[in-house]
Design a protein around this motif. Structure first.
Motif, PDB file in Angstrom:
ATOM      1  N   TYR A  81      46.119  60.702  -8.712  1.00 31.31           N
ATOM      2  CA  TYR A  81      46.834  60.797  -9.975  1.00 31.31           C
ATOM      3  C   TYR A  81      48.348  60.694  -9.731  1.00 31.31           C
ATOM      4  O   TYR A  81      49.057  59.924 -10.384  1.00 31.31           O
ATOM      5  N   LEU A  82      48.814  61.458  -8.734  1.00 34.79           N
ATOM      6  CA  LEU A  82      50.253  61.470  -8.426  1.00 34.79           C
ATOM      7  C   LEU A  82      50.739  60.078  -8.018  1.00 34.79           C
ATOM      8  O   LEU A  82      51.821  59.634  -8.412  1.00 34.79           O
ATOM      9  N   ASN A  83      49.906  59.378  -7.228  1.00 39.30           N
ATOM     10  CA  ASN A  83      50.266  58.036  -6.765  1.00 39.30           C
ATOM     11  C   ASN A  83      50.421  57.053  -7.898  1.00 39.30           C
ATOM     12  O   ASN A  83      51.351  56.240  -7.913  1.00 39.30           O
ATOM     13  N   GLY A  87      54.256  56.782  -7.981  1.00 40.40           N
ATOM     14  CA  GLY A  87      54.434  55.740  -6.966  1.00 40.40           C
ATOM     15  C   GLY A  87      54.210  56.265  -5.561  1.00 40.40           C
ATOM     16  O   GLY A  87      54.100  57.477  -5.335  1.00 40.40           O
ATOM     17  N   ARG A  88      54.127  55.301  -4.611  1.00 40.39           N
ATOM     18  CA  ARG A  88      53.805  55.676  -3.230  1.00 40.39           C
ATOM     19  C   ARG A  88      54.982  56.392  -2.561  1.00 40.39           C
ATOM     20  O   ARG A  88      54.806  57.343  -1.814  1.00 40.39           O
ATOM     21  N   LYS A  89      56.199  55.869  -2.824  1.00 43.95           N
ATOM     22  CA  LYS A  89      57.366  56.419  -2.136  1.00 43.95           C
ATOM     23  C   LYS A  89      57.562  57.898  -2.474  1.00 43.95           C
ATOM     24  O   LYS A  89      57.726  58.732  -1.572  1.00 43.95           O
ATOM     25  N   LEU A 200      63.885  53.732   2.221  1.00 41.81           N
ATOM     26  CA  LEU A 200      62.868  52.666   2.239  1.00 41.81           C
ATOM     27  C   LEU A 200      62.397  52.358   0.814  1.00 41.81           C
ATOM     28  O   LEU A 200      62.492  53.200  -0.083  1.00 41.81           O
ATOM     29  N   PRO A 201      61.904  51.138   0.600  1.00 39.14           N
ATOM     30  CA  PRO A 201      61.581  50.736  -0.772  1.00 39.14           C
ATOM     31  C   PRO A 201      60.216  51.225  -1.256  1.00 39.14           C
ATOM     32  O   PRO A 201      59.349  51.558  -0.460  1.00 39.14           O
ATOM     33  N   GLU A 202      60.073  51.208  -2.564  1.00 42.12           N
ATOM     34  CA  GLU A 202      58.776  51.483  -3.199  1.00 42.12           C
ATOM     35  C   GLU A 202      57.885  50.249  -2.990  1.00 42.12           C
ATOM     36  O   GLU A 202      58.389  49.150  -2.726  1.00 42.12           O
TER      37      GLU A 202
END
Ligand SMILES: O[C@H]1[C@H](O)[C@@H](O)[C@H](O)[C@@H](O)[C@H]1O
Length: 588
Positions: A81-83, A87-89, A200-202
């Motif tokens: 859910y959080l992802n 987002g991943r970052k 670092l990027p998303e």
């Protein structure tokens, strides 16, 4: 929604870009894997010191180990859910903050309750990292390196377990508070990861999914090291648009279950994670110190250092997996690994079986009054004595002959000695009497040792990393976070189940029975993988979904081939039937 095709030659644009940045991204993300390995591995050595300093009984020891794995199961499930939302970052930043916080709490814990809290916190970090990191790496990697880069995460897991065992060995010499360093040191890589990830990027795929197209385009150019990313960008964008039109409403898990390809991917992903744990990796790793003691290593410190050798073997052979994954592909690597794993579990079982048959009899009945009140007096052979968690085997040795052997009550506060008598540390005689807890002296220990080494050599390149690698790539973007959350959750739940039940299984089935069972389960997983796991090597993430368009158990037909898929739209049919796949190239 137009028809869309991709050909493999045009991927050269992607391949030409410098992969250096992809390696940097993989390194910082895989620090999450390192922490996963470190925090699950370090506790066994820390426990040796903790149980003495904090007077921990068996329940508290069990709680401190299992709480982390249990918390990891819950947070892996929530991580989906959080992802999707943040987002991943952000999720990786969150996991590294949680790891740092947990490490600090553990290093300053004044009592066992705070320790338990710290272990729960660390578990929450492990769960989020375990499901986010493979997804992030898969989404930023070029297709030809994806398998290798995601497998690096498992290399970091086993590397973390190895470093943890070295740290355990080094700080075991500190008579007071050594555990604080063991548990607290994890804060260092956690802070490093946090700082690194700030810059670092998303994931460009997540950005595109959230409609942040311009940012996604820039990130893609940045991570590919080239401006020539139009084709990849368009391909991701079109897939997302198609997916949005095709997907109905409702919770993602429900949509996964309702969509044929996503449901099949979920079955394969969860099945792989379940079978990874059912083949007993954590039991073998945890039990390795005892196996080494069986093989004649009597010194505790020596056993700790040799356990580090076991962890190193696991790490080394995971490296073989990193090397093989893009050469032989996921499917063959997993199948080969399972055959070897099952055969080595069989060797382990045979070693235990022979040891049980040659189990030394009880020949000595001490006159100590405490001895008579003990249930341990009922056992006539070492084999039965060692299967009772309250008892251990005390004996003298003359060459390879066992003398004066008795089954005696274990000291509940310290299983390394008997509660009383010549194998307790309160008597003078203890110097020439040996105490075997959980094992029996045997001349067949070399078979068990051989089984252990073979097991790690076969498990580590395939069954260790492939469930994580395959899960990071088999779901369509809309289902990726949830799919990975579910499968990582299954991994952690099976991890708790196998470790909690091992001693009971061994009590009912004996050790050899337990290992024969694991060997059989590994064979079952062979059939599962043979029938259900398609080859994903080299495919663009957006194409992998198509491998699950047909019923499970038909995937092996694409084995070893690179197939060019054409997706065409027949308007009125159901989503999964609308997609036809035409193989136009099998020249590889
Ligand atoms: O892939 C990893 C790895 O094989 C580890 O050694 C093991 O402890 C984990 O449970 C597993 O998920």
């Amino acid at each position: 929604m137009g028809s869309r095709s991709r050909n493999w030659e045009s991927n050269t644009a992607i391949q030409e870009g410098s992969p250096k940045f992809a390696y940097i991204l993989a390194f910082f993300s895989a620090l999450g894997g390192f922490l996963f390995g470190y925090d699950t591995g370090v506790v066994s050595g820390a426990m040796l010191l903790l149980k003495r300093e904090m007077n921990l009984n068996a329940l508290w020891q069990e709680l401190l180990v299992s709480s982390t794995v249990g918390a990891a199961a819950l947070s892996a499930l929530a991580g989906g859910y959080l992802n999707g939302l943040f987002g991943r970052k952000i999720c990786i930043l969150l996991a590294s903050s949680i790891f740092s916080f947990g490490g600090i709490i553990l290093s300053i814990a004044p009592n066992k309750e705070v320790l338990l809290f710290g272990r729960l916190v660390v578990g929450l970090g492990i769960g989020i990292a375990s499901m986010t990191v493979p997804v992030y790496i898969a989404e930023v990697s070029p297709p030809h390196l994806r398998g290798q880069l995601v497998t690096i995460n498992t290399l970091f897991i086993t590397g973390g377990q190895f470093i943890a065992s070295v740290v355990d060995g080094a700080f075991s010499y500190l008579s007071n508070g050594g555990w604080r360093y063991m548990l607290g040191l994890s804060a260092i890589p956690a802070v490093l990861q946090f700082l690194g990830f700030l810059f670092l990027p998303e994931s460009p795929r997540w950005l595109l999914q959230k409609g942040r197209s311009q940012q996604a385009h820039q990130v893609l150019m940045h991570i590919r090291g080239t401006e020539n990313v139009e084709e990849e960008y368009d391909s991701i964008k079109t897939t997302i648009e198609e997916e949005e039109k095709e997907s109905g409403g409702g919770p993602v898990l429900w949509r996964i279950l309702a969509s044929g390809p996503a449901r099949r991917a979920l079955i394969v992903g969860c099945g792989l994670q379940m079978f990874q744990q059912l083949s007993g990796i954590n039991t073998v790793m945890y039990y390795s110190a005892t196996i080494l003691q069986m093989a004649g290593v009597r010194d505790d410190r020596m056993a700790i250092w040799l356990a580090a050798v076991t962890a190193f073997t696991n790490f080394l052979f995971t490296l073989v997996g990193v090397w093989l994954v893009e050469r032989v592909g996921r499917r063959k690597l997993t199948l080969g690994s399972i055959i070897g794993t099952s055969a080595s579990l069989f060797v382990l079982a045979v070693g235990f079986l022979l040891s049980a048959h040659a189990s030394p009899p009880v020949t000595f009945h001490p006159s100590d009054p405490t001895f008579f009140n003990s249930t341990c007096t009922h056992y006539g052979f070492c084999e039965y004595c060692m299967l009772d968690p309250n008892c251990g085997f005390c004996y003298n040795e003359n060459g390879s002959t066992i003398l004066n052997s008795s089954c005696e009550h274990v000291n509940p506060a310290n299983t390394e000695e008997a509660a009383s008598g010549r194998c307790s540390n309160t008597t003078q005689e203890s110097t020439d009497a040996f105490w075997a807890y959980n094992y029996c002296p045997t001349t067949y220990s070399w078979i068990v040792l051989l089984g252990l080494i073979l097991y790690l050599a076969f498990f580590a390149p395939g069954m260790g990393p492939m469930p994580w690698t395959v899960n990071s790539e088999i779901y369509p973007l809309w289902a990726r976070s949830t799919g990975n959350a579910c499968s990582a959750g299954v991994n952690w739940i099976c991890n708790v189940l196998v470790s909690l039940t091992f001693l009971h299984v061994a009590q009912y089935l004996t050790y050899y029975g337990a290992f024969f069972l694991y060997s059989g389960l590994a064979l079952l997983s062979f059939l599962f993988v043979l029938g259900c796991l398609p080859e994903t090597k080299g495919l663009v993430l957006e194409d992998i979904e198509t491998l699950f368009s047909t019923r499970l158990c038909t995937c092996d037909t694409t084995d070893g081939q690179k197939v060019h898929y054409v997706r065409s739209n027949y308007g009125t049919l159901e989503a999964e039937d609308r997609i036809s796949y035409i193989s136009v190239s099998s020249k590889y």
